[in-house]
Design an enzyme around this catalytic site. Structure first.
Site, PDB file in Angstrom:
ATOM      1  CG  HIS A  11      37.333  40.729  34.297  1.00 45.95           C
ATOM      2  ND1 HIS A  11      37.792  41.132  33.053  1.00 45.95           N
ATOM      3  CD2 HIS A  11      37.096  39.398  34.201  1.00 45.95           C
ATOM      4  CE1 HIS A  11      37.829  40.082  32.239  1.00 45.95           C
ATOM      5  NE2 HIS A  11      37.411  39.022  32.918  1.00 45.95           N
ATOM      6  N   GLY A 164      35.582  39.326  26.361  1.00 51.97           N
ATOM      7  CA  GLY A 164      34.353  39.561  25.617  1.00 51.97           C
ATOM      8  C   GLY A 164      33.734  38.267  25.120  1.00 51.97           C
ATOM      9  CG  HIS A 191      38.348  35.883  28.754  1.00 54.24           C
ATOM     10  ND1 HIS A 191      39.347  36.787  28.994  1.00 54.24           N
ATOM     11  CD2 HIS A 191      37.480  35.973  29.802  1.00 54.24           C
ATOM     12  CE1 HIS A 191      39.103  37.403  30.148  1.00 54.24           C
ATOM     13  NE2 HIS A 191      37.986  36.935  30.655  1.00 54.24           N
ATOM     14  CD  GLU A 194      33.230  33.363  29.790  1.00 47.19           C
ATOM     15  OE1 GLU A 194      32.677  33.781  30.821  1.00 47.19           O
ATOM     16  OE2 GLU A 194      33.972  34.076  29.074  1.00 47.19           O
TER      17      GLU A 194
END
Length: 317
Positions: A11, A164, A191, A194
């Site tokens: 990021h 997020g 994502h 996670e």
């Protein structure tokens, strides 16, 4: 000789060194809750994943101009190239800047794309870009972001992600945004796996994910993990990040060895290096301690890279 590295999951907003972040905040007249490097270090002591997200939003809101975004790319490329990086896929979060601050799409995308060009010219590292949506993003804003991302395809944008906290809700509301990106030639790289488990990974794969950012909780479902291996879906693993956000309790408990034992392709990445106090060399050292050597990490990075054939041929070991 420095080992060549490929990084697919960083990021860019989370790569800004503390001193630089403070300088950007001051020049944009955007006060941060702390005004020293030591204060930022204390701010970066995250209690859990939600706390990390709160701090991430708070600090990255100081970015305002195309030059800010350009600088972020160039600064990180300089650091990563010095540690052997030859190819990076940088993540940035334009919808947050548009929604929170009213910054124009083109201001954001132009800055990052110009930074990618400058990074290659000055440091020889190829940078491609994968803007991120975020769970909780208004659906119409997400779809607009996807359209803008497609417009910048010929300037280095190669994918669209969603980041997020996975626990905020499913990916389903963003199905149209994902299709807009895919129809425009961009890969879907969300994502998943996670902060949530196999069900989150399954949802991402069903929406057409070609790679999984994190994906480490696939170890909880042997059948799903076997499918990931069979389909050669690359997992972008970020060991220090997982510990710093509380996703994994300790490096000794990280699932990377089990993923590798099952045959999963695992690239190694920093995620938010300045916020987690890490860098590419450290992450590769950690991975080596968990049984993944540099050549295997590079091979997985190359397999997962969203570059064109000419770049891929240049990256072959």
């Amino acid at each position: 000789m420095t080992t060549k590295k490929i990084e697919l999951h960083v990021h860019l907003e989370g790569s800004i060194q503390p001193r630089t972040l403070l300088e950007i905040a001051r020049r944009n007249h955007e006060p941060l809750p702390v005004d020293t490097v030591e204060g930022l270090a204390e701010l970066y002591r995250f209690t859990d994943f939600r706390h990390f997200i709160e701090v991430w939003v708070m600090t990255t809101n100081c970015l305002r101009t195309a030059d800010d975004f350009r600088q972020v790319v160039v600064d990180y490329a300089r650091q990563a190239a010095g540690q052997g990086a030859v190819y990076l896929e940088g993540i940035f979060s334009p919808a947050e800047r548009v929604e929170a601050d009213g910054i124009g799409w083109d201001e954001i995308f132009t800055g990052y794309c110009e930074g990618a060009v400058e990074a290659e010219e000055h440091f020889g590292v190829t940078v491609r870009l994968t803007p991120d949506l975020y769970r909780g993003c208004p659906v119409d804003l997400a779809e607009e972001c996807a359209r803008v991302a497609v417009r910048y395809r010929d300037r280095g944008v190669v994918g669209l992600g969603i980041g997020g906290d996975e626990r905020r809700g499913p990916l389903a509301p963003y199905g149209k945004a994902v299709r807009i990106a895919q129809d425009g030639g961009l890969a879907f790289v969300p994502h998943a796996g996670e902060t949530a488990g196999p069900e989150s990974i399954r949802e991402a794969l069903d929406l057409g994910a070609v790679r999984l950012r994190h994906g480490i909780r696939a170890v909880e479902d042997p059948q799903l993990l076997a499918e990931i291996v069979d389909r050669s879906v690359v997992l972008d693993v970020c060991p220090t990040s997982n510990v710093r956000t509380g996703v994994v309790r300790d490096l000794s408990e990280h699932p990377l060895p089990r993923l590798r034992e099952a045959g999963a392709l695992c690239s190694i990445n920093t995620d938010d290096p300045a916020m987690f106090g890490t860098d590419l060399n450290r992450e590769h050292d950690v991975a080596a301690g968990l049984g993944l050597d540099a050549s295997a990490a590079y091979a997985a990075g190359l397999a997962g890279a969203l570059c064109d054939d000419a770049v891929r041929a240049r990256l072959l070991p």
